[in-house]
Write an enzyme that holds these catalytic residues in place. Structure first.
Site, PDB file in Angstrom:
ATOM      1  CB  SER A  12      -0.842  -0.015   1.293  1.00  0.00           C
ATOM      2  OG  SER A  12      -1.498   1.217   1.481  1.00  0.00           O
TER       3      SER A  12
ATOM      4  CE1 TYR B 182      -4.192  -1.966   5.314  1.00  0.00           C
ATOM      5  CE2 TYR B 182      -3.382   0.204   4.697  1.00  0.00           C
ATOM      6  CZ  TYR B 182      -3.919  -1.019   4.337  1.00  0.00           C
ATOM      7  OH  TYR B 182      -4.161  -1.304   3.012  1.00  0.00           O
TER       8      TYR B 182
END
Ligand SMILES: NC(=O)c1ccc[n+]([C@@H]2O[C@H](COP(=O)([O-])OP(=O)(O)OC[C@H]3O[C@@H](n4cnc5c(N)ncnc54)[C@H](OP(=O)(O)O)[C@@H]3O)[C@@H](O)[C@H]2O)c1
Length: 248
Positions: free
Chosen positions: A143, A156
């Site tokens: 990501s 995350y």
């Protein structure tokens, strides 16, 4: 294999929605056999049915990536059905963001289990076959949060940094086996991912952000196709892309 996609056997985790589903559709249209893994069996079963109904090759295998034996079964099913595994896409993931002081230990555990251990289990399942074949391609999904850390998404981001670290280590280790490795780091892409945020104030902010700037899931599928379609002696190791409007 003019596009270097046609005829390949591709296993995709998290294929029941979002990036995984879009990738299954694109690769199947390009002539790959796609093996779909996710927990929501009805979703992957109906996608496999739709793809085979239009002449594609697809198989659905219910898989929870937090169970190593289930990920092995997914990959084994690909090899039993289609004879080999050419590409493993470790895509399943979730993003229940919240500030650390909310102490959402349950969600930290879940992100570590799915986003990190799920990727490792995918590598564990695919690597023995690829070593034997002396060919293969492992694609891991990180990501923008694998490159940047900010308030509210420390855990995350930690999981997605871990995916990049693992991918780089893998890249260096699998050279003797002629295996390619790619880590893809998307920015905001319109999927069900924001639904995994449970803290109401955070969820509201993220949904708004995604509604404003997210780009279609096909953007990711095209990045996968780009990496796969290079000649076998070209190893695209890292792709980072965002919506043109995304600042972070
Ligand atoms: N969309 C974005 O903006 C964005 C940006 C950067 C990175 N990513 C990454 O892209 C990947 C795909 O996410 P997405 O955006 O496509 O979101 P999504 O639409 O929510 O899809 C997530 C997928 O992961 C699967 N999954 C979740 N937990 C699982 C488990 N325990 N076992 C097996 N499958 C599981 C889900 O399937 P089931 O629920 O059916 O199991 C679903 O198919 C994730 O790794 C995410 O972190 C997304």
């Amino acid at each position: 294999m003019s596009n270097n996609i046609e005829g390949k056997v591709v296993v995709i985790t998290g294929a029941s929605s979002g990036l995984g589903e879009a990738t299954a559709r694109l690769l199947c249209a390009e002539g790959a056999s796609v093996v779909l893994g996710a927990r929501r069996h009805d979703r992957i079963q109906s996608l496999a049915g739709e793809l085979t109904g239009i002449g594609g090759k697809a198989l659905a295998v219910t898989t929870d990536v937090t169970h190593c034996d289930q990920v092995k079964r997914l990959v084994d099913a690909a090899v039993q059905t289609f004879g080999r595994i050419d590409v493993m896409i470790n895509n399943a993931g979730l993003m229940p963001q919240s500030p650390l002081d909310r102490i959402r230990v349950d969600e930290w555990d879940r992100m570590i289990d799915v986003n990190i251990k799920g990727v490792l289990y995918g590598i564990a399942a695919a690597l023995p076959y690829m070593k034997q074949q002396k060919a293969g391609h492992i694609i891991n999904v990180s990501s923008v949060a694998g490159h940047k850390v900010g308030p509210g998404f420390a855990v995350y981001a930690a999981t997605k940094h871990a995916v990049r670290a693992l991918s780089e280590g893998l890249r260096q280790e699998v050279k003797p086996y002629n295996i390619r490795t790619t880590v893809i780091s998307p920015g905001a892409v319109a999927t069900e991912l924001p639904n995994s945020v449970t803290e109401p104030d955070v969820a509201e902010r993220i949904h708004k952000f995604y509604e404003e700037i997210a780009i279609p899931a096909e953007s990711f599928a095209r990045a996968v196709a780009f990496a796969m379609s290079q000649p076998e002696d070209v190893d695209v190791n890292e792709i980072l892309f965002r919506p043109t409007r995304q600042e972070l």
